[in-house]
Motif scaffolding. Structure first.
Motif, PDB file in Angstrom:
ATOM      1  N   MET A   1      -5.208   3.934  -3.856  1.00 31.37           N
ATOM      2  CA  MET A   1      -4.641   2.575  -3.415  1.00 31.37           C
ATOM      3  C   MET A   1      -6.032   1.893  -2.897  1.00 31.37           C
ATOM      4  O   MET A   1      -6.154   0.756  -3.118  1.00 31.37           O
ATOM      5  CB  MET A   1      -3.572   2.826  -2.426  1.00 31.37           C
ATOM      6  N   LEU A   2      -6.835   2.638  -2.305  1.00 34.94           N
ATOM      7  CA  LEU A   2      -7.835   1.899  -1.742  1.00 34.94           C
ATOM      8  C   LEU A   2      -9.217   1.942  -2.559  1.00 34.94           C
ATOM      9  O   LEU A   2     -10.277   1.390  -2.121  1.00 34.94           O
ATOM     10  CB  LEU A   2      -8.510   2.778  -0.375  1.00 34.94           C
ATOM     11  N   GLY A   3      -9.125   2.407  -3.905  1.00 35.71           N
ATOM     12  CA  GLY A   3     -10.172   2.285  -4.914  1.00 35.71           C
ATOM     13  C   GLY A   3     -11.228   3.183  -4.672  1.00 35.71           C
ATOM     14  O   GLY A   3     -12.447   2.951  -4.874  1.00 35.71           O
ATOM     15  N   LEU A   4     -10.825   4.480  -4.119  1.00 31.10           N
ATOM     16  CA  LEU A   4     -12.008   5.654  -4.174  1.00 31.10           C
ATOM     17  C   LEU A   4     -12.127   6.263  -5.282  1.00 31.10           C
ATOM     18  O   LEU A   4     -13.281   6.984  -5.257  1.00 31.10           O
ATOM     19  CB  LEU A   4     -11.776   6.316  -3.043  1.00 31.10           C
ATOM     20  N   PHE A   5     -11.340   6.284  -6.359  1.00 29.97           N
ATOM     21  CA  PHE A   5     -11.574   6.882  -7.545  1.00 29.97           C
ATOM     22  C   PHE A   5     -11.718   5.909  -8.620  1.00 29.97           C
ATOM     23  O   PHE A   5     -10.839   4.917  -8.456  1.00 29.97           O
ATOM     24  CB  PHE A   5     -10.335   7.841  -7.494  1.00 29.97           C
ATOM     25  N   ASP A   6     -12.465   6.164  -9.809  1.00 29.69           N
ATOM     26  CA  ASP A   6     -12.456   5.159 -10.781  1.00 29.69           C
ATOM     27  C   ASP A   6     -11.306   5.258 -11.846  1.00 29.69           C
ATOM     28  O   ASP A   6     -10.648   4.576 -12.354  1.00 29.69           O
ATOM     29  CB  ASP A   6     -13.699   5.706 -11.672  1.00 29.69           C
ATOM     30  N   GLN A   7     -10.735   6.442 -11.731  1.00 24.40           N
ATOM     31  CA  GLN A   7      -9.687   6.749 -12.813  1.00 24.40           C
ATOM     32  C   GLN A   7      -8.388   7.107 -12.079  1.00 24.40           C
ATOM     33  O   GLN A   7      -8.321   8.041 -11.106  1.00 24.40           O
ATOM     34  CB  GLN A   7     -10.013   8.065 -13.541  1.00 24.40           C
ATOM     35  N   THR A   8      -7.157   6.341 -12.239  1.00 22.70           N
ATOM     36  CA  THR A   8      -6.045   6.662 -11.633  1.00 22.70           C
ATOM     37  C   THR A   8      -4.827   6.395 -12.538  1.00 22.70           C
ATOM     38  O   THR A   8      -5.184   5.993 -13.576  1.00 22.70           O
ATOM     39  CB  THR A   8      -5.900   5.604 -10.368  1.00 22.70           C
TER      40      THR A   8
ATOM     41  N   ASP B   1     -11.675  -2.169  -3.176  1.00 24.63           N
ATOM     42  CA  ASP B   1     -12.704  -1.160  -4.133  1.00 24.63           C
ATOM     43  C   ASP B   1     -13.517  -0.506  -3.015  1.00 24.63           C
ATOM     44  O   ASP B   1     -14.868  -0.929  -2.789  1.00 24.63           O
ATOM     45  CB  ASP B   1     -13.489  -2.340  -5.063  1.00 24.63           C
ATOM     46  N   LEU B   2     -13.125   0.415  -2.401  1.00 28.15           N
ATOM     47  CA  LEU B   2     -14.001   1.134  -1.104  1.00 28.15           C
ATOM     48  C   LEU B   2     -15.269   2.072  -1.897  1.00 28.15           C
ATOM     49  O   LEU B   2     -16.031   1.866  -1.482  1.00 28.15           O
ATOM     50  CB  LEU B   2     -13.015   2.057  -0.499  1.00 28.15           C
ATOM     51  N   ALA B   3     -14.850   2.299  -3.134  1.00 33.25           N
ATOM     52  CA  ALA B   3     -16.104   3.405  -3.683  1.00 33.25           C
ATOM     53  C   ALA B   3     -17.134   2.286  -4.077  1.00 33.25           C
ATOM     54  O   ALA B   3     -18.503   2.640  -3.515  1.00 33.25           O
ATOM     55  CB  ALA B   3     -15.505   3.531  -5.100  1.00 33.25           C
TER      56      ALA B   3
ATOM     57  N   ALA C   1     -22.455   0.525  -2.056  1.00 30.49           N
ATOM     58  CA  ALA C   1     -23.283  -0.510  -1.718  1.00 30.49           C
ATOM     59  C   ALA C   1     -23.878  -0.215  -0.279  1.00 30.49           C
ATOM     60  O   ALA C   1     -25.245  -0.489  -0.047  1.00 30.49           O
ATOM     61  CB  ALA C   1     -23.033  -1.922  -1.569  1.00 30.49           C
ATOM     62  N   ALA C   2     -23.113   0.204   0.620  1.00 26.06           N
ATOM     63  CA  ALA C   2     -23.581   0.538   2.077  1.00 26.06           C
ATOM     64  C   ALA C   2     -24.591   1.604   1.959  1.00 26.06           C
ATOM     65  O   ALA C   2     -25.653   1.361   2.708  1.00 26.06           O
ATOM     66  CB  ALA C   2     -22.655   0.777   2.851  1.00 26.06           C
ATOM     67  N   VAL C   3     -24.395   2.653   1.239  1.00 24.29           N
ATOM     68  CA  VAL C   3     -25.431   3.640   1.205  1.00 24.29           C
ATOM     69  C   VAL C   3     -26.597   3.305   0.631  1.00 24.29           C
ATOM     70  O   VAL C   3     -27.516   3.811   1.050  1.00 24.29           O
ATOM     71  CB  VAL C   3     -24.487   4.921   0.421  1.00 24.29           C
ATOM     72  N   ALA C   4     -26.435   2.430  -0.351  1.00 21.43           N
ATOM     73  CA  ALA C   4     -27.710   2.076  -1.049  1.00 21.43           C
ATOM     74  C   ALA C   4     -28.445   1.351  -0.077  1.00 21.43           C
ATOM     75  O   ALA C   4     -29.766   1.563  -0.106  1.00 21.43           O
ATOM     76  CB  ALA C   4     -27.453   1.377  -2.251  1.00 21.43           C
TER      77      ALA C   4
END
Length: 288
Positions: free
Chosen positions: A240-247, A256-258, A263-266
């Motif tokens: 639900m939080l968008g951590l996976f591309d395929q659901t 879209d937490l992924a 972006a934050a890690v970059a």
């Protein structure tokens, strides 16, 4: 490595403070039945911090055996063990105060006999402080559901697409496309409800089946790829939080937490490589 973050009121599961009186109960949730009742909100949680974030908004937190894929990167839920469920269940109980916490019973921990089911369920509740267990299966599992409920263990049923049976089902496609299978799913729901389950998850079925089961059982139903007319809904929190591309088709992505994490890690990596981090405000200097 260290962190200064803590969980508020991080008590052990055996500490009464971990189960305050305002936590929702099985009897309270059983009343949430029918079109005039407020729908039940359930999400999965596997860690204390995620439980802390989800808890204020949920009626139930499910420590799902979907942790196989979400946490451990396993191909299915079949390899999950009681030890894994107990460890994550205890963490979720520590991180929550409001929602009822239920724990999935992993494959192989309850199917052999009602006595095996009781031993496994009792262990999970003792070691975690959770209030209920969930098990997959229909009419064949009704004796186990009855055995548990008669001995003080609340049970959530799970019918339709049952991931632990993926090897028998041949995949994760929607269930109930044949008349025979549709009738079997309805019969499964009725059997589990009559055996004493206080709620039933209906996963991945054609909508008319979910509606029929909901109308024919006395306990609340919780849909996941079922119908909006179920008495509640559940999703895997990370989906639900968008951590996976395929659901799955039935997942609505609310964030879209992924993408945000990437972006934050970059940005962090760029700051490290340019020596912009750490800055003076992040460092300790000798006192004058």
């Amino acid at each position: 490595m260290s962190t200064t973050s803590t969980l508020e009121g991080g008590a052990r599961p055996s500490d009464p403070a971990a189960r305050p009186s305002r936590r929702l109960t099985v009897p309270a949730l059983r009343t949430r039945k029918g079109p005039d009742a407020e729908p039940l909100v359930m999400l999965t949680a596997y860690t204390a911090r995620m439980a802390q974030l989800l808890d204020p908004h949920c009626d139930m937190l499910l420590v799902g055996d979907s942790l196989a894929q979400v946490i451990y990167g396993l191909p299915s839920t079949v390899p999950v063990t009681l030890e894994m469920m107990a460890a994550h269940g205890a963490a979720v109980v520590r991180g929550s105060r409001h929602a009822l916490v239920a724990i999935d019973m992993p494959f192989g921990s309850y199917e052999a006999s009602p006595e095996q089911a009781f031993e496994s369920a009792a262990r999970l509740l003792k070691e975690t402080g959770a209030a209920a267990v969930k098990l997959e299966g229909g009419e064949a599992m009704a004796p186990a559901v009855r055995f548990l409920t008669e001995r003080g263990i609340p049970v959530i049923g799970h019918i339709g697409l049952t991931p632990q049976a993926v090897n028998t089902l041949g995949g994760y496609g929607a269930r109930g496309r044949s008349e025979a299978e549709a009738a079997k799913i309805v019969a499964d729901g009725i059997a589990i409800a009559e055996a004493g389950a206080f709620s039933i998850v209906i996963e991945g079925v054609l909508e008319p089946i979910a509606i029929e089961v909901t109308e024919r059982v006395a306990c609340p139903t919780i849909g996941i790829g079922g119908s909006a007319r179920c008495d509640g809904q559940v999703l895997v929190g990370e989906d639900m939080l968008g951590l996976f591309d395929q659901t799955a088709r039935f997942v609505k992505r609310y964030e879209d937490l992924a993408g945000r994490i990437s972006a934050a890690v970059a940005a962090y990596a760029g700051d490290v490589r340019s020596r912009a981090f750490p800055g003076a405000e992040h460092l300790y200097q000798p006192r004058a």
